[in-house]
Scaffold this active site. Structure first.
Site, mmCIF file in Angstrom:
data_model
loop_
_atom_site.group_PDB
_atom_site.id
_atom_site.type_symbol
_atom_site.label_atom_id
_atom_site.label_comp_id
_atom_site.label_asym_id
_atom_site.label_seq_id
_atom_site.Cartn_x
_atom_site.Cartn_y
_atom_site.Cartn_z
ATOM 1 N N ARG A 111 1.057 -0.695 0.149
ATOM 2 C CA ARG A 111 -0.140 0.494 0.058
ATOM 3 C C ARG A 111 0.805 1.115 0.183
ATOM 4 N NH1 ARG A 111 -5.355 1.032 3.273
ATOM 5 N NH2 ARG A 111 -5.966 -0.236 1.594
ATOM 6 N N HIS A 138 -7.080 1.206 -6.545
ATOM 7 C CA HIS A 138 -7.682 0.045 -5.485
ATOM 8 C C HIS A 138 -8.043 -1.270 -5.953
ATOM 9 C CE1 HIS A 138 -7.132 -1.361 -1.836
ATOM 10 N NE2 HIS A 138 -8.481 -0.543 -1.103
ATOM 11 N N GLN A 141 -9.552 -3.820 -4.107
ATOM 12 C CA GLN A 141 -11.222 -3.789 -3.020
ATOM 13 C C GLN A 141 -11.947 -3.968 -4.427
ATOM 14 O OE1 GLN A 141 -12.297 -1.997 0.121
ATOM 15 N NE2 GLN A 141 -14.763 -2.670 -1.515
ATOM 16 N N ASP A 229 -17.316 6.708 -1.630
ATOM 17 C CA ASP A 229 -16.534 7.552 -1.181
ATOM 18 C C ASP A 229 -15.983 8.996 -0.715
ATOM 19 O OD1 ASP A 229 -13.612 5.851 -0.337
ATOM 20 O OD2 ASP A 229 -12.986 6.181 -1.886
ATOM 21 N N CYS A 268 -16.284 1.386 0.866
ATOM 22 C CA CYS A 268 -15.445 0.111 0.634
ATOM 23 C C CYS A 268 -14.577 0.697 2.191
ATOM 24 C CB CYS A 268 -14.070 1.223 -0.432
ATOM 25 S SG CYS A 268 -13.296 2.660 0.024
ATOM 26 N N ARG A 296 -13.868 -8.823 1.133
ATOM 27 C CA ARG A 296 -12.120 -8.872 1.357
ATOM 28 C C ARG A 296 -11.647 -9.710 1.317
ATOM 29 N NH1 ARG A 296 -10.691 -3.422 0.754
ATOM 30 N NH2 ARG A 296 -8.674 -4.537 0.204
HETATM 31 N N1 CP Z 1 -11.418 -0.005 1.864
HETATM 32 C C1 CP Z 1 -10.228 -0.520 2.220
HETATM 33 O O1 CP Z 1 -8.834 -1.077 1.775
HETATM 34 O O2 CP Z 1 -9.789 0.070 3.900
HETATM 35 P P1 CP Z 1 -8.618 -0.543 4.804
HETATM 36 O O3 CP Z 1 -7.719 1.173 4.326
HETATM 37 O O4 CP Z 1 -8.877 -0.243 6.025
HETATM 38 O O5 CP Z 1 -7.406 -0.997 4.628
HETATM 39 N N1 NVA Z 2 -10.496 6.439 -1.461
HETATM 40 C C1 NVA Z 2 -9.810 5.863 -0.104
HETATM 41 C C2 NVA Z 2 -9.759 4.390 -0.009
HETATM 42 C C3 NVA Z 2 -9.318 3.656 1.482
HETATM 43 C C4 NVA Z 2 -9.475 2.820 1.012
HETATM 44 C C5 NVA Z 2 -7.932 6.544 -0.011
HETATM 45 O O1 NVA Z 2 -7.189 6.001 -0.819
HETATM 46 O O2 NVA Z 2 -8.157 6.787 1.129
#
Ligand code: CP
Ligand code: NVA
Length: 311
Positions: A111, A138, A141, A229, A268, A296
């Site tokens: 990440r 992502h 997701q 989101d 998400c 997930r």
């Molecule tokens: N939706 C998602 O990726 O959640 P987290 O940021 O908690 O991993």
């Molecule tokens: N769009 C959000 C998703 C979190 C899972 C972010 O990148 O913070």
């Protein structure tokens, strides 16, 4: 010719058949372990003896726990690394980190703040690399989201999905998936927060039915699925401007009433209740967000199996 590792960097890089196989595997693995203790391994333990390293440059709840439990269920093990606790935090390059981890684990999930870092890591890695969220996309997701839509509504092909709010990383992965699974995607964002134009252009060129505009009501009218989101993603620095730009894109009961009867709401998570979605929608009968979060795990397992050549 020696084939390189199977990276899962973006859904756009996979074939239609590969995306379908991953989603089908996720459905099948979920169905095979209903009501089992959550850390009990699947009967076949397909990743027995395998290890996954996860590197986090940003916070996570779902991604971290779903990969960790997913690896346990597949019979393997995982190691979680906060990037700042590693030598990455002191300037060791992503390429050298990739070369080292390739000697120690069988797959790496990252990440990252910058998508390019994940691409650079994958380029230098001898083992599969999974994009666990970047500023651009992502993809993990969206595998869970597709699975959830199919659980609630059946085959996703032909369904209309309305995306309201920010044209962010999750939105971009929906665009990538639209081209692979033949659903219609109607995106409505404030003009300054549209997804990257090249993503929609590429999807449309590949035959996807994707529209990008600013009219939230037009996007949601008759939609089978409504998705939103956060308005302020991790790494966004213009919070005040965003909070001013987005309120008319909030998903509330009036907006849901414009969607098809039986429409499903997805997010998400984490959600900012009272901002992009009301409590009544989050906690209402059309909300599939808790199934989506659970999925997930099943999605991650299918992605891992695909990366490691088990699908
Ligand atoms: N939706 C998602 O990726 O959640 P987290 O940021 O908690 O991993
Ligand atoms: N769009 C959000 C998703 C979190 C899972 C972010 O990148 O913070």
């Amino acid at each position: 010719m020696i084939e390189g590792p199977r990276h899962f960097l973006d859904i756009s890089a996979l074939s239609r058949e590969e995306v379908r196989a991953i989603v089908d595997e996720a459905h099948a693995r979920k169905a095979a372990r209903i009501d089992w203790p959550k850390a009990a391994p699947d009967e076949d333990k397909p990743l027995d003896g395998h290890a996954l390293a996860m590197i986090f440059q940003k916070n996570s709840t779902r991604t971290r726990v779903s990969f960790e439990i997913g690896m346990l269920q597949l019979g393997g093990q995982s190691i979680v690394l906060n990037a700042n606790d590693t030598q990455l935090g002191r300037g060791e390059t992503v390429q050298d980190t990739a070369r080292v981890l390739s000697r120690m684990v069988d797959a790496v999930m990252i990440r990252a703040n910058n998508h390019q870092d994940v691409l650079d890591f994958a380029e230098a890695s001898d083992v599969p690399v999974i994009n666990g969220l970047t500023d651009l996309s992502h993809p993990c997701q969206i595998i869970a989201d597709i699975m959830t839509i199919e659980e609630w509504l059946g085959d996703i092909s032909g369904k209309t999905i309305a995306w309201l709010g920010d044209g962010n990383n999750v939105c971009t992965s929906f665009i990538h998936a639209a081209e692979k699974l033949d659903f219609k995607l109607r995106i409505a964002t404030p003009a300054n927060y549209a997804p990257r134009a090249q993503e929609a252009a590429a999807a449309k060129a590949a035959g996807a039915d994707v529209s990008v505009g600013t009219d939230a009501q037009a996007a949601i009218d008759g939609a089978d699925v409504v998705v939103t989101d956060t308005w302020v993603s991790m790494g966004d620095t213009d919070k005040d401007a965003r909070m001013a730009a987005f309120p008319s894109y909030a998903v509330n009961d009036d907006m849901m009433a414009r969607a098809a009867s039986g429409a499903v709401f997805l997010h998400c998570l984490p959600a900012h209740r009272g901002e992009e979605v009301t409590n009544s929608v989050m906690d209402g009968p059309q909300s599939a967000v808790w199934d989506e979060a659970e999925n997930r795990i099943h999605a991650q397992k299918a992605v891992l199996l695909w990366c490691l050549g088990k699908l």
